[in-house]
Scaffold this active site. Sequence first.
Site, PDB file in Angstrom:
ATOM      1  N   LYS A   1      -3.189  -3.694  -9.796  1.00  0.00           N
ATOM      2  CA  LYS A   1      -3.206  -2.683 -10.856  1.00  0.00           C
ATOM      3  C   LYS A   1      -3.189  -3.350 -12.231  1.00  0.00           C
ATOM      4  O   LYS A   1      -3.935  -2.957 -13.131  1.00  0.00           O
ATOM      5  CB  LYS A   1      -1.997  -1.741 -10.689  1.00  0.00           C
ATOM      6  CG  LYS A   1      -2.155  -0.800  -9.497  1.00  0.00           C
ATOM      7  CD  LYS A   1      -0.864  -0.090  -9.099  1.00  0.00           C
ATOM      8  CE  LYS A   1      -1.085   0.680  -7.800  1.00  0.00           C
ATOM      9  NZ  LYS A   1       0.139   1.321  -7.279  1.00  0.00           N
TER      10      LYS A   1
ATOM     11  N   GLN B   1       6.415   1.686  -8.489  1.00  0.00           N
ATOM     12  CA  GLN B   1       5.743   1.330  -7.237  1.00  0.00           C
ATOM     13  C   GLN B   1       6.612   1.712  -6.032  1.00  0.00           C
ATOM     14  O   GLN B   1       7.762   1.302  -5.936  1.00  0.00           O
ATOM     15  CB  GLN B   1       5.427  -0.176  -7.227  1.00  0.00           C
ATOM     16  CG  GLN B   1       4.673  -0.633  -5.996  1.00  0.00           C
ATOM     17  CD  GLN B   1       3.275  -0.008  -5.881  1.00  0.00           C
ATOM     18  OE1 GLN B   1       2.510   0.025  -6.842  1.00  0.00           O
ATOM     19  NE2 GLN B   1       2.960   0.518  -4.707  1.00  0.00           N
TER      20      GLN B   1
ATOM     21  N   ASP C   1       0.821   8.589 -11.927  1.00  0.00           N
ATOM     22  CA  ASP C   1       0.719   8.598 -10.456  1.00  0.00           C
ATOM     23  C   ASP C   1       0.691  10.029  -9.918  1.00  0.00           C
ATOM     24  O   ASP C   1       0.376  10.249  -8.746  1.00  0.00           O
ATOM     25  CB  ASP C   1       1.921   7.854  -9.844  1.00  0.00           C
ATOM     26  CG  ASP C   1       1.516   6.551  -9.180  1.00  0.00           C
ATOM     27  OD1 ASP C   1       0.298   6.345  -8.958  1.00  0.00           O
ATOM     28  OD2 ASP C   1       2.407   5.744  -8.879  1.00  0.00           O
TER      29      ASP C   1
END
Length: 289
Positions: A49, A93, A116
């Site tokens: 990412k 994450q 997200d």
Amino acid sequence: MPLIDGNAIARQILQEIKSRVAALAPIVPHIAVVRVGDDPASISYVTKKQKTAAEVGMKSTLYLFPETVSKGELLACLDTLNADSAVHGILVQAPLPAHLPETEIFNRISPDKDVDGFTSTNIGRLVQELPGAFAACTPAGIVELLRRSGAATAGKHAVIVGRSLIVGKPAALLLLAKGTDATVTVCHSRTHDLGAITRSADILIAAIGRPRFITADMVKDGAVVIDVGINRIPDATKKTGYRLVGDVDFDAVAAKASLITPVPGGVGPMTVAMLMKNTLASCELSVRD
Ligand code: NDP
């Protein structure tokens, strides 16, 4: 068996994003990435990412915490990032260690920086089909893959195997939304006669986490098959000792499908591209405000 080339489609999207990022100068979209512990898969996802962010001209900052971090410390970090107007996207994450309540931590992220798409607010926005909702990146990537590969969705029966918060459920909402207009069935581990349902799918999405679970007898001739699964299986011929396979028995299913995504090189690269797209959108919105 035409392959859906997720790498090529993601590259095209990232090129589009790069031009839009350049147009924002001197403002630079900035994503804050929070990682807890040293899970090898998490390290590799976060690295990918950050590398992609750099490629499209975005800034990324890694906030690294030990496995033992307390909920309070993590929430305090998120509060600081929420308040920082130079940060446009925040991502924590997953998976987090067992002592950290994932939903509570995700929900602390400001919905306007939740790139997200896991906060209750963004999931609610998705249900209400509000403009500006950040959709979870993997499902958004799936819909984009379908669109860009010319697969019709309106009125088609989309069957999703898997009902997780990060893939199955938001994928159902996106496929059902006006404009995409699929008829959606979501299956899970308690579903009876799974094969009968998957065989009725025009579009079959496998998000199970079991290697090669979807076999050819479960797939209708001509179906579009999207394989979300990423499973490591032992392979002594590889330096790492393993290789990646999807949730679909690729060779046998590919012989029946009209379109199919490979693993790797299908949904995976799209997930990262959609994260960049959401971060860019958040930055563009903050500039407009
Ligand atoms: P989860 O483990 O959270 O969910 C798996 C789902 O599969 C559950 O809903 C479960 O049902 C269902 N399931 C398990 N066994 C069966 C069965 N025998 N029959 C029918 N359904 C079953 O996984 P995720 O959604 O997080 O991930 C799924 C896969 O996708 C994984 O391989 C993961 O690595 C991959 N992934 C890939 C991404 C990418 O970018 N390509 C991003 C995210 C995930 P139940 O709810 O009843 O337990």
